[in-house]
Design a protein around this motif. Sequence first.
Motif, PDB file in Angstrom:
ATOM      1  N   GLU A 232       0.880  -1.165   0.000  1.00  0.00           N
ATOM      2  CA  GLU A 232       0.000   0.000   0.000  1.00  0.00           C
ATOM      3  C   GLU A 232       0.915   1.211   0.000  1.00  0.00           C
ATOM      4  O   GLU A 232       1.505   1.555   1.013  1.00  0.00           O
ATOM      5  CB  GLU A 232      -0.898  -0.059   1.247  1.00  0.00           C
ATOM      6  CG  GLU A 232      -2.177   0.704   1.088  1.00  0.00           C
ATOM      7  CD  GLU A 232      -2.031   2.125   1.561  1.00  0.00           C
ATOM      8  OE1 GLU A 232      -1.631   2.976   0.713  1.00  0.00           O
ATOM      9  OE2 GLU A 232      -2.292   2.395   2.728  1.00  0.00           O
ATOM     10  N   LEU A 233       1.072   1.813  -1.197  1.00  0.00           N
ATOM     11  CA  LEU A 233       2.075   2.885  -1.325  1.00  0.00           C
ATOM     12  C   LEU A 233       1.385   4.237  -1.418  1.00  0.00           C
ATOM     13  O   LEU A 233       0.306   4.425  -0.872  1.00  0.00           O
ATOM     14  CB  LEU A 233       2.980   2.578  -2.517  1.00  0.00           C
ATOM     15  CG  LEU A 233       3.561   1.147  -2.509  1.00  0.00           C
ATOM     16  CD1 LEU A 233       4.383   0.864  -3.739  1.00  0.00           C
ATOM     17  CD2 LEU A 233       4.366   0.880  -1.237  1.00  0.00           C
ATOM     18  N   GLY A 234       1.986   5.153  -2.116  1.00  0.00           N
ATOM     19  CA  GLY A 234       1.443   6.518  -2.097  1.00  0.00           C
ATOM     20  C   GLY A 234       0.213   6.701  -2.962  1.00  0.00           C
ATOM     21  O   GLY A 234      -0.254   5.785  -3.631  1.00  0.00           O
ATOM     22  N   GLY A 235      -0.293   7.928  -2.934  1.00  0.00           N
ATOM     23  CA  GLY A 235      -1.428   8.280  -3.773  1.00  0.00           C
ATOM     24  C   GLY A 235      -1.406   9.773  -4.064  1.00  0.00           C
ATOM     25  O   GLY A 235      -0.776  10.552  -3.329  1.00  0.00           O
ATOM     26  N   SER A 236      -2.069  10.150  -5.170  1.00  0.00           N
ATOM     27  CA  SER A 236      -2.244  11.577  -5.444  1.00  0.00           C
ATOM     28  C   SER A 236      -3.684  11.730  -5.929  1.00  0.00           C
ATOM     29  O   SER A 236      -3.945  12.007  -7.096  1.00  0.00           O
ATOM     30  CB  SER A 236      -1.232  12.053  -6.486  1.00  0.00           C
ATOM     31  OG  SER A 236      -1.300  13.471  -6.588  1.00  0.00           O
ATOM     32  N   ASP A 237      -4.588  11.494  -4.967  1.00  0.00           N
ATOM     33  CA  ASP A 237      -5.998  11.317  -5.323  1.00  0.00           C
ATOM     34  C   ASP A 237      -6.625  12.565  -5.933  1.00  0.00           C
ATOM     35  O   ASP A 237      -6.472  13.673  -5.406  1.00  0.00           O
ATOM     36  CB  ASP A 237      -6.813  10.936  -4.079  1.00  0.00           C
ATOM     37  CG  ASP A 237      -6.484   9.546  -3.575  1.00  0.00           C
ATOM     38  OD1 ASP A 237      -5.552   8.917  -4.099  1.00  0.00           O
ATOM     39  OD2 ASP A 237      -7.177   9.104  -2.646  1.00  0.00           O
ATOM     40  N   SER A 435       0.526   2.745  -6.866  1.00  0.00           N
ATOM     41  CA  SER A 435       0.007   2.795  -5.495  1.00  0.00           C
ATOM     42  C   SER A 435       0.058   1.425  -4.823  1.00  0.00           C
ATOM     43  O   SER A 435      -0.273   1.310  -3.640  1.00  0.00           O
ATOM     44  CB  SER A 435      -1.434   3.323  -5.485  1.00  0.00           C
ATOM     45  OG  SER A 435      -1.441   4.694  -5.828  1.00  0.00           O
ATOM     46  N   GLY A 436       0.444   0.404  -5.571  1.00  0.00           N
ATOM     47  CA  GLY A 436       0.611  -0.905  -4.949  1.00  0.00           C
ATOM     48  C   GLY A 436      -0.354  -1.941  -5.457  1.00  0.00           C
ATOM     49  O   GLY A 436      -1.027  -1.744  -6.466  1.00  0.00           O
ATOM     50  N   TYR A 437      -0.427  -3.054  -4.712  1.00  0.00           N
ATOM     51  CA  TYR A 437      -1.315  -4.149  -5.116  1.00  0.00           C
ATOM     52  C   TYR A 437      -1.746  -4.928  -3.888  1.00  0.00           C
ATOM     53  O   TYR A 437      -1.158  -4.809  -2.822  1.00  0.00           O
ATOM     54  CB  TYR A 437      -0.635  -5.053  -6.146  1.00  0.00           C
ATOM     55  CG  TYR A 437       0.747  -5.550  -5.740  1.00  0.00           C
ATOM     56  CD1 TYR A 437       0.908  -6.511  -4.742  1.00  0.00           C
ATOM     57  CD2 TYR A 437       1.892  -5.043  -6.348  1.00  0.00           C
ATOM     58  CE1 TYR A 437       2.169  -6.957  -4.375  1.00  0.00           C
ATOM     59  CE2 TYR A 437       3.161  -5.484  -5.982  1.00  0.00           C
ATOM     60  CZ  TYR A 437       3.285  -6.457  -4.995  1.00  0.00           C
ATOM     61  OH  TYR A 437       4.519  -6.888  -4.624  1.00  0.00           O
ATOM     62  N   GLY A 438      -2.777  -5.751  -4.124  1.00  0.00           N
ATOM     63  CA  GLY A 438      -3.368  -6.491  -3.005  1.00  0.00           C
ATOM     64  C   GLY A 438      -4.416  -5.620  -2.336  1.00  0.00           C
ATOM     65  O   GLY A 438      -4.534  -4.421  -2.643  1.00  0.00           O
ATOM     66  N   ARG A 439      -5.181  -6.222  -1.465  1.00  0.00           N
ATOM     67  CA  ARG A 439      -6.238  -5.482  -0.770  1.00  0.00           C
ATOM     68  C   ARG A 439      -6.159  -5.711   0.725  1.00  0.00           C
ATOM     69  O   ARG A 439      -5.861  -6.818   1.194  1.00  0.00           O
ATOM     70  CB  ARG A 439      -7.624  -5.915  -1.271  1.00  0.00           C
ATOM     71  CG  ARG A 439      -7.921  -5.437  -2.710  1.00  0.00           C
ATOM     72  CD  ARG A 439      -8.026  -3.924  -2.773  1.00  0.00           C
ATOM     73  NE  ARG A 439      -8.231  -3.398  -4.122  1.00  0.00           N
ATOM     74  CZ  ARG A 439      -7.269  -2.992  -4.949  1.00  0.00           C
ATOM     75  NH1 ARG A 439      -5.990  -3.087  -4.597  1.00  0.00           N
ATOM     76  NH2 ARG A 439      -7.557  -2.487  -6.134  1.00  0.00           N
ATOM     77  N   GLU A 440      -6.428  -4.633   1.450  1.00  0.00           N
ATOM     78  CA  GLU A 440      -6.589  -4.732   2.895  1.00  0.00           C
ATOM     79  C   GLU A 440      -8.080  -4.606   3.210  1.00  0.00           C
ATOM     80  O   GLU A 440      -8.872  -4.159   2.376  1.00  0.00           O
ATOM     81  CB  GLU A 440      -5.839  -3.595   3.591  1.00  0.00           C
ATOM     82  CG  GLU A 440      -4.329  -3.647   3.404  1.00  0.00           C
ATOM     83  CD  GLU A 440      -3.657  -2.528   4.188  1.00  0.00           C
ATOM     84  OE1 GLU A 440      -3.694  -1.374   3.711  1.00  0.00           O
ATOM     85  OE2 GLU A 440      -3.129  -2.811   5.276  1.00  0.00           O
TER      86      GLU A 440
END
Length: 458
Positions: A232-237, A435-440
Amino acid sequence: MAIATINPATGETVRTFDELSEADVQRKIGIAYERWLTYRATGFEERAELMHATADLFEKEADFAAQLMTTEMGKTLAAARGEALKCAHGLRYYADHAAEFLADEPLADPSAVGAKRALGRYQPLGPVLAVMPWNFPMWQVMRFAAPALMAGNVGLLKHASNVPQCALYLEDVFRRGGFPEGCFQTLLISARRVEPVLRDPRVVAATLTGSEPAGRSVAAICGDEIKHTVLELGGSDPFVVMPSADLERAVATAVEARVQNNGQSCIAAKRFIVHSDVYDAFTEAFVSRMRGLKVGDPFEEATDVGPLATEQGRAGVEEVVDEAVSAGATVLCGGRRPDGPGWFYPPTVITGITRDMRIFSEEVFGPVASLYRVADVEQALEIANATGFGLGSNAWTDDPAEQERFIDGLDAGQVFINGKTVSYPELPFGGIKRSGYGRELSAHGIREFCNLKTVWVG
Ligand code: NDP
């Protein structure tokens, strides 16, 4: 980075901590592995009881936990208290739903595969390493730990070096909640000592929340070891506002979405993309509210925005803003650090951004909003998606056709219409692209660290 509590509101070093010796790290991994061999056989009811007892402690000790968070990373005390209570909610959610999420999945017609019985069964994997950030120092950890422990895994935590007291509190609270020794342990180690832990055969998987370089490193090592990771990495929503939106609510939510956690959230809205029909009205109200926020001591009730968590973090924000301004961007409010101690940075709004500026494409981890004017939905989507990130996204419109267009067209792991991105235990959380992969969270989060075993009985 030294492992220390440094108060970001003053810059003062409150307490320093010794790193664990290599022998202690080995001992703790050994305890985790040995514990897992018995803990994996416990039932959901037993684990749920321990979860609820731990949740009780979070509720009882919310003020204490909040003080630790505010002292170590500077979020307002009210936000920190809310975070402690959210931890309790997350623990209870998984205590109450894990059995249902991990129930056997029988095939309706086993004869189709020549079996009398065929099903999928979720089983725990073993000790999982969580590399966690300082921005939500308890909730980020809990959204890993609650599902992992309910699934029958055990956890090892390598927390950010600036939140050691939070890290030790988390180990302690699980122990006092009744979890047997080894179910959840903190490793006080620096980032450079993560690799041997990841390569240890007793550690079976890893999850990381943080920056791209950290994610890349952990994923590369785990790739080499063939171990599962969640990143779970960054974001620029993006936060799009169309003419049919309730402008007052959109503005109020835009401000909250940008400055929450002193602007340091991966799912904070960072780029505000506004239709030209409402651009002037939005901008005036948004800037006025941003300017009116009270920046100051996070322990004071009246404070809206505390300091940034680290000196280096503030320098990064300053640099990207200064660079944009010298390349021709306009600052509508903020944009200059205040004098005095602490790592404060004011709520800032910037317009006139061009694509060659770093602020266009990089994540700004502080209370800085970028404003863009667009002519229609398609241009809004083009700018919204012109980023390497894809974590959360927000669009404000009351037009059902536009809502559908944004739901389908925004390249992100999450889309919130007429709201701001929030992590709820009930909903899957995660990203795409860088922003990454997988789900929490949700049922998907608890299944990430399980072996879905195919069972065929003839
Ligand atoms: P980092 O990614 O450096 O820190 C997050 C965690 O990863 C910490 O526990 C850190 O340990 C650890 N870590 C760092 N490098 C490595 C590595 N090579 N191998 C293993 N573990 C590692 O984030 P920063 O605090 O430096 O923040 C930098 C930027 O990252 C922010 O400006 C923001 O853009 C982004 N970020 C995003 C977050 C999110 O919620 N998605 C959270 C935090 C940051 P240590 O503290 O010991 O270095």
